[in-house]
Scaffold this active site. Sequence first.
Site, PDB file in Angstrom:
ATOM      1  N   ASP A  12       0.900  -1.403  -0.026  1.00 49.19           N
ATOM      2  CA  ASP A  12       0.059  -0.117   0.085  1.00 49.19           C
ATOM      3  C   ASP A  12       0.916   1.323  -0.048  1.00 49.19           C
ATOM      4  O   ASP A  12       1.377   1.382   1.017  1.00 49.19           O
ATOM      5  CB  ASP A  12      -0.880  -0.057   1.428  1.00 49.19           C
ATOM      6  CG  ASP A  12      -1.751   1.136   1.210  1.00 49.19           C
ATOM      7  OD1 ASP A  12      -2.047   1.893   0.259  1.00 49.19           O
ATOM      8  OD2 ASP A  12      -2.088   1.621   2.511  1.00 49.19           O
ATOM      9  N   GLU A  72      -0.778  -1.187  -4.907  1.00 40.58           N
ATOM     10  CA  GLU A  72      -1.933  -0.472  -5.020  1.00 40.58           C
ATOM     11  C   GLU A  72      -1.764   0.689  -6.149  1.00 40.58           C
ATOM     12  O   GLU A  72      -0.698   1.389  -5.726  1.00 40.58           O
ATOM     13  CB  GLU A  72      -2.692  -0.050  -3.901  1.00 40.58           C
ATOM     14  CG  GLU A  72      -4.057   0.304  -3.962  1.00 40.58           C
ATOM     15  CD  GLU A  72      -4.803   0.447  -2.523  1.00 40.58           C
ATOM     16  OE1 GLU A  72      -5.935  -0.124  -2.493  1.00 40.58           O
ATOM     17  OE2 GLU A  72      -4.305   1.503  -1.876  1.00 40.58           O
ATOM     18  N   ASP A 145      -2.482   0.632   7.125  1.00 42.31           N
ATOM     19  CA  ASP A 145      -1.746   0.706   5.893  1.00 42.31           C
ATOM     20  C   ASP A 145      -1.196  -0.842   5.847  1.00 42.31           C
ATOM     21  O   ASP A 145      -1.031  -1.097   4.400  1.00 42.31           O
ATOM     22  CB  ASP A 145      -0.634   1.472   5.771  1.00 42.31           C
ATOM     23  CG  ASP A 145      -0.848   2.938   6.090  1.00 42.31           C
ATOM     24  OD1 ASP A 145      -1.127   3.874   5.117  1.00 42.31           O
ATOM     25  OD2 ASP A 145      -1.054   3.395   7.273  1.00 42.31           O
TER      26      ASP A 145
END
Length: 169
Positions: A12, A72, A145
Amino acid sequence: MPKRASRILGIDPGFGTLGYGIIDVVTSRVELVSYGAIYTKPREPIPDRLLKIYSELKNIIDKYSPSEAAVEELFFFRNVTTAIQVGEARGVILLTLREKEVPIFEYTPHQVKQSVTGYGRSEKGQIQRVMMKFLGMKETPKPDDAADALAVAWCHFLSRSFPGGARKR
């Protein structure tokens, strides 16, 4: 003991906090390996913060030897400065993965949420609870996260079974 089929590193991207999650896939079973975050200090110069992301991510890759990485993609930011900084961090992430010869797959936040909860606009708390259940964790993965990074890895695991959603770099 069955041999692991693959190890997925989920990321992330972030500038102040970068989440990572690592899962092993053995046939259709998924096992949690590790998760956590790389933190940079707000008052450090930007090049130093990017170097820290690079160095720590490289150490994680060396330690866990992932066979694939799921990252991501960026989404809309209201703050342009934040968007630029996360974009710079994401560039360092992609460079590090490429340098370490780890195949890279990318997913939108919507794809990740959809694969984990069945709803593309689910909230962070829901992602944490679902990942906790899927991975048999006793505690909620923190920080957010890291939970998001585990969700990115999970999304990649599912997309391998149902190809077409991932964008390979």
